[in-house]
Design an enzyme around this catalytic site. Structure first.
Site, PDB file in Angstrom:
ATOM      1  CG  ASP A  48      41.487  36.865  42.214  1.00 24.53           C
ATOM      2  OD1 ASP A  48      41.233  35.858  42.885  1.00 24.53           O
ATOM      3  OD2 ASP A  48      40.667  37.398  41.451  1.00 24.53           O
ATOM      4  CG  ASP A  66      39.788  31.737  41.559  1.00 22.81           C
ATOM      5  OD1 ASP A  66      38.749  31.568  42.231  1.00 22.81           O
ATOM      6  OD2 ASP A  66      40.300  32.860  41.373  1.00 22.81           O
TER       7      ASP A  66
END
Length: 92
Positions: A48, A66
């Site tokens: 991330d 995401d």
């Protein structure tokens, strides 16, 4: 990873068999899942790299995959809420 791969494959088949806007929404979810699966298999975890924050307050840490998954899921919910036109036309 095997279970995630099978679920991603199932989502891809479901998207392929769908039509119209459902196909687009399911394709977004499948693309995001595949991207996360590739990242997890290459690095051992999903990276991330987008950090949404305001000062010291951190809202979310996420990646582009995401975003695709979230947009596809929201799109699917929207398709369920918005009334569909009747596909069967009556013959006068």
């Amino acid at each position: 990873m095997v279970v995630t791969g099978l679920l991603t494959l199932a989502m891809t088949v479901w998207a392929y068999r769908s039509q119209g806007w459902h196909r687009a929404a399911l394709s977004l979810v499948a693309a995001g899942a595949l991207a996360n699966l590739i990242d997890r298999s290459a690095r051992g975890s999903v990276t991330d790299f987008l950090n949404l924050h305001f000062g010291d307050w951190h809202f979310f840490v996420f990646n582009l995959a995401d975003i695709w998954i979230s947009l596809g899921a929201a799109f699917l919910l929207g398709l369920q809420i918005i009334p569909q036109k009747n596909k069967i036309t009556s013959i006068p």
